[in-house]
Enzyme design. Sequence first.
Site, mmCIF file in Angstrom:
data_model
loop_
_atom_site.group_PDB
_atom_site.id
_atom_site.type_symbol
_atom_site.label_atom_id
_atom_site.label_comp_id
_atom_site.label_asym_id
_atom_site.label_seq_id
_atom_site.Cartn_x
_atom_site.Cartn_y
_atom_site.Cartn_z
ATOM 1 N N CYS A 1 -1.101 9.093 -25.460
ATOM 2 C CA CYS A 1 -1.622 8.552 -24.377
ATOM 3 C C CYS A 1 -1.664 7.020 -24.603
ATOM 4 O O CYS A 1 -2.460 6.281 -25.364
ATOM 5 C CB CYS A 1 -3.358 9.277 -24.256
ATOM 6 S SG CYS A 1 -3.969 8.243 -22.969
ATOM 7 N N CYS B 1 -4.648 5.237 -23.546
ATOM 8 C CA CYS B 1 -5.927 5.417 -24.320
ATOM 9 C C CYS B 1 -5.851 4.483 -25.591
ATOM 10 O O CYS B 1 -6.912 3.821 -26.251
ATOM 11 C CB CYS B 1 -6.035 6.952 -24.960
ATOM 12 S SG CYS B 1 -6.293 8.199 -23.479
ATOM 13 N N ASP B 2 -4.529 4.689 -26.345
ATOM 14 C CA ASP B 2 -4.543 3.854 -27.572
ATOM 15 C C ASP B 2 -3.576 2.510 -27.524
ATOM 16 O O ASP B 2 -3.257 2.083 -28.717
ATOM 17 C CB ASP B 2 -3.776 4.892 -28.544
ATOM 18 C CG ASP B 2 -4.798 6.174 -28.701
ATOM 19 O OD1 ASP B 2 -5.687 6.146 -28.689
ATOM 20 O OD2 ASP B 2 -4.063 7.476 -28.632
#
Length: 319
Positions: A136, A139-140
């Site tokens: 992701c 997300c990261d």
Amino acid sequence: MSKNEFYDVIIIGGGPAGLTAGIYAMRAAMKTVLIERGMFGGQVAITKEVENYPGFQHIGGIELGEKFLEHAKAYDLEIREKEVAATEPGVDYHEVRLADGTVLRGHAVIMAAGGTARKLKVPGEHENFGKGVSYCATCDGFFFRNKVVAVVGGGDTALEDALYLAKITSKVYLIHRRDEFRGSRILQQRVFAEPRIEIVFNAVVSEIDSDAGGVTGVSLKDTKTGEERQLATEGVFIFVGFSPNNQLVPAGIKKNTTGYVITDEKCETSIPGIFAVGDLRQKYANQIVLAAADGCTAALAAAHYVESCKASGKCQQPD
């Protein structure tokens, strides 16, 4: 069958969508049970850090999953840590069969089984998840600011996230096993025009290299010549597909060509009283906040469905 085996709402899955559905179903005074076979929090629980869930500038994935669970338990939501074997639609009520033989019956079922990112299944992938390996970018990606990363894949998601990462990182290697992408033409044009993206065609990742600190690079194999080489990179973002966990979705429920459940704006499926939420249903994006929103929507809609059904006399509880 004991009387307490019948519910207004049965929720399958204990991720953000399922737990939020549990909170809202309990607030609506619905007799509700949530069933989860594994770790509560779903994909959140296997995410090292979360920085894009409103209200939390920085929180660990496991911690956020625990907060969802604690909130649901605060409403005395009944939770069963069991495996679901089948979901069987009915007329007056639906049945959920557990692997241990228990049969639960309810007027409404909210399916929140989530989905799973497809894996490369190469050495170093599992061991370095959360230490440089991610599925992701939104997300990261922030954790790789001004670093070199690799993106693996050739579809829309891989191209979109390579472009996203190019805004954050110093360099993006975009690795694809074929000599052309599957993604849309407009995304391809943007990728080709982005100076921070270096495209590596006809290559597959054979191993993800690492040391005690995490990912250090990837080993590549040329799909045409068989030649092997290494690329130095601190992050590997894998986008080779995402599969909804639709094994428990009844045959009569409509799905799209990739297996996601098709719902209306209330998250209701083509079978009345059965709802699909989170990463299981077809929608624009998969994010924690959207999964939670789905859970809220489905629970409110399920409560309205149950109340209307009871008022009309259509929903009959077995003796």
